[in-house]
Design an enzyme around this catalytic site. Structure first.
Site, PDB file in Angstrom:
ATOM      1  N   LYS A  56       2.020  10.688 -25.609  1.00  0.00           N
ATOM      2  CA  LYS A  56       1.808  11.892 -26.433  1.00  0.00           C
ATOM      3  C   LYS A  56       2.744  11.747 -27.733  1.00  0.00           C
ATOM      4  O   LYS A  56       2.146  11.966 -28.838  1.00  0.00           O
ATOM      5  CB  LYS A  56       2.123  13.147 -25.837  1.00  0.00           C
ATOM      6  CG  LYS A  56       1.341  13.498 -24.660  1.00  0.00           C
ATOM      7  CD  LYS A  56       1.969  14.623 -23.892  1.00  0.00           C
ATOM      8  CE  LYS A  56       0.955  15.186 -22.556  1.00  0.00           C
ATOM      9  NZ  LYS A  56       1.305  15.970 -21.589  1.00  0.00           N
ATOM     10  N   TYR A  61      -8.359  11.832 -24.688  1.00  0.00           N
ATOM     11  CA  TYR A  61      -7.215  12.259 -24.143  1.00  0.00           C
ATOM     12  C   TYR A  61      -7.080  11.356 -22.869  1.00  0.00           C
ATOM     13  O   TYR A  61      -5.931  10.737 -22.624  1.00  0.00           O
ATOM     14  CB  TYR A  61      -6.838  13.581 -24.058  1.00  0.00           C
ATOM     15  CG  TYR A  61      -5.634  13.849 -23.149  1.00  0.00           C
ATOM     16  CD1 TYR A  61      -4.573  13.763 -23.938  1.00  0.00           C
ATOM     17  CD2 TYR A  61      -5.954  14.480 -21.920  1.00  0.00           C
ATOM     18  CE1 TYR A  61      -3.409  14.399 -23.046  1.00  0.00           C
ATOM     19  CE2 TYR A  61      -4.603  14.997 -21.047  1.00  0.00           C
ATOM     20  CZ  TYR A  61      -3.487  14.937 -21.796  1.00  0.00           C
ATOM     21  OH  TYR A  61      -2.273  15.155 -20.756  1.00  0.00           O
ATOM     22  N   SER A  96       1.930  10.689 -20.148  1.00  0.00           N
ATOM     23  CA  SER A  96       2.527  11.758 -21.114  1.00  0.00           C
ATOM     24  C   SER A  96       3.138  10.673 -22.132  1.00  0.00           C
ATOM     25  O   SER A  96       3.537  11.403 -23.425  1.00  0.00           O
ATOM     26  CB  SER A  96       3.222  12.736 -20.511  1.00  0.00           C
ATOM     27  OG  SER A  96       2.451  13.709 -20.330  1.00  0.00           O
ATOM     28  N   VAL A 151       3.805  11.245 -15.843  1.00  0.00           N
ATOM     29  CA  VAL A 151       3.698  11.126 -14.375  1.00  0.00           C
ATOM     30  C   VAL A 151       3.445   9.833 -13.683  1.00  0.00           C
ATOM     31  O   VAL A 151       3.298   9.833 -12.525  1.00  0.00           O
ATOM     32  CB  VAL A 151       2.650  12.343 -13.914  1.00  0.00           C
ATOM     33  CG1 VAL A 151       3.107  13.622 -14.268  1.00  0.00           C
ATOM     34  CG2 VAL A 151       1.244  11.867 -14.605  1.00  0.00           C
ATOM     35  N   TYR A 194       9.237  17.725 -19.580  1.00  0.00           N
ATOM     36  CA  TYR A 194       9.033  18.956 -18.995  1.00  0.00           C
ATOM     37  C   TYR A 194       9.987  20.142 -18.835  1.00  0.00           C
ATOM     38  O   TYR A 194      10.899  20.206 -19.839  1.00  0.00           O
ATOM     39  CB  TYR A 194       8.415  18.568 -17.552  1.00  0.00           C
ATOM     40  CG  TYR A 194       7.574  17.451 -17.456  1.00  0.00           C
ATOM     41  CD1 TYR A 194       6.309  17.184 -18.336  1.00  0.00           C
ATOM     42  CD2 TYR A 194       7.689  16.353 -16.785  1.00  0.00           C
ATOM     43  CE1 TYR A 194       5.560  16.261 -18.115  1.00  0.00           C
ATOM     44  CE2 TYR A 194       7.015  15.226 -16.724  1.00  0.00           C
ATOM     45  CZ  TYR A 194       5.857  15.274 -17.413  1.00  0.00           C
ATOM     46  OH  TYR A 194       5.118  14.157 -17.496  1.00  0.00           O
TER      47      TYR A 194
END
Ligand code: GLU
Length: 308
Positions: free
Chosen positions: A66, A192, A63, A261, A243
């Site tokens: 991102k 992705y 992530s 993660v 998160y």
């Protein structure tokens, strides 16, 4: 300024905490990573890099890709166009939840750092085909991390692709609601999954963190993105980066943090031109590196980095 002995001591202090966490196992390739790895890197205000622990181990960025892809999407489309496709608010739901997509009247993702928002962001990257789009992403990541040897890990990519049905669900839902535009869902997902499977070290991540903290300038002084875009990326890291632990992290560490993660976390240090990064694949129940968070708390305290 921090030296490597100090950083090493901090890592040693929190090494035992890793045993309380668990590596991510919903992506099979990630479950094979040694849970006791622990490394950290700091780019000081003068540009010097300090590393300690397992700082040469390559791991999947997940992530943390991102914010990087958000910066590129802003460069490709401008701010207005990007935020016509998503909001800037924390979701309060799991990172891969479909709930808010369904219940919000416009069916747009809450922010670019939950999976739905990240898939949407990837769909905004320009390129004639998935290979070209991915190449642009990895080239941009190499540039801002000042690390030319970042590569795609094919095993992680195939592992993500073969188990990524929840992400497929999010993408097809957005397509069905007409908010994913003309994108071909499997093509967007393919990019992705690949962007999440780029292998980095904590040093590359600390340099990415420093890049955003500096307002979008490389250590050689070259401006790559406008300061405004760096602020958007970093502000959203502060509110949506960890998160459902983003509020607690901001309170405990006092810095924006974006985790993945794979066990990485980056902390840009706004106003100080510094970047911090940790790597510890044993995660807590929210999906954040359990020992990594402790190291960042300690670094923030030792170096007096709390923004508040
Ligand atoms: N590739 C992972 C997924 O889509 C990224 C999740 C994360 O790091 O938060 O599930």
């Amino acid at each position: 300024m921090l030296n490597s002995k100090q950083l090493s001591d901090i890592i040693d202090k929190f090494k035992c905490i890793a045993a309380q966490g668990k590596v991510a196992d919903y992506i099979p390739e990630l479950s094979a990573v040694n849970p006791s790895y622990l490394g950290a890197a700091v780019v000081n205000s003068d540009g010097s890099l300090v590393t300690a622990g397992d700082s040469t181990v390559y791991f999947a960025i997940e992530s943390i890709s991102k914010p990087v892809v958000l910066a590129l999407a802003l460069m490709d489309n401008g701010e207005q166009e990007v935020f016509r496709h998503m909001h800037k608010e924390p979701s309060g739901e799991a990172f891969n939840s479909i709930k808010k997509l369904e219940t919000q009247a416009d069916h747009l993702p809450c922010n670019p750092y939950i999976n739905a928002g990240a898939i949407m962001t990837t769909s905004l990257i320009k390129g004639n085909n998935p290979d070209e789009v991915f190449q642009r992403i990895i080239d941009f990541m190499k540039k801002i991390s000042e690390d030319n040897i970042l590569t795609l890990d094919t095993h992680t990519y195939l592992s993500e692709k073969s188990t990524g049905d929840t992400n497929r669900g999010l993408a097809y839902y957005m397509k069905g609601q007409g908010v994913l535009g003309h994108s071909v869902v499997e093509d967007v997902l393919d990019v992705y999954f690949r962007q999440c499977s780029i292998m980095v070290t904590v040093a590359s991540l600390a340099k990415i963190a420093r890049f955003f903290a500096s307002g979008g300038i490389l250590t050689n002084g070259e401006r790559v993105i406008p300061e405004r875009y760096a602020k958007i990326v970093t502000g959203l890291i502060a509110t949506c980066g960890m998160y459902n632990q983003s509020g607690e992290f901001l309170d405990d560490v006092g810095l924006p943090g974006k985790s993945g993660v794979g066990g990485g976390i980056i902390c840009p240090v706004p106003g100080k031109n510094m970047g911090l990064a940790v790597f510890g694949p044993a995660l807590d129940s929210e999906g954040n590196s359990i020992a990594g968070i402790e190291i960042l708390k300690e670094l923030s305290k030792t170096l007096k980095l709390n923004m508040f």
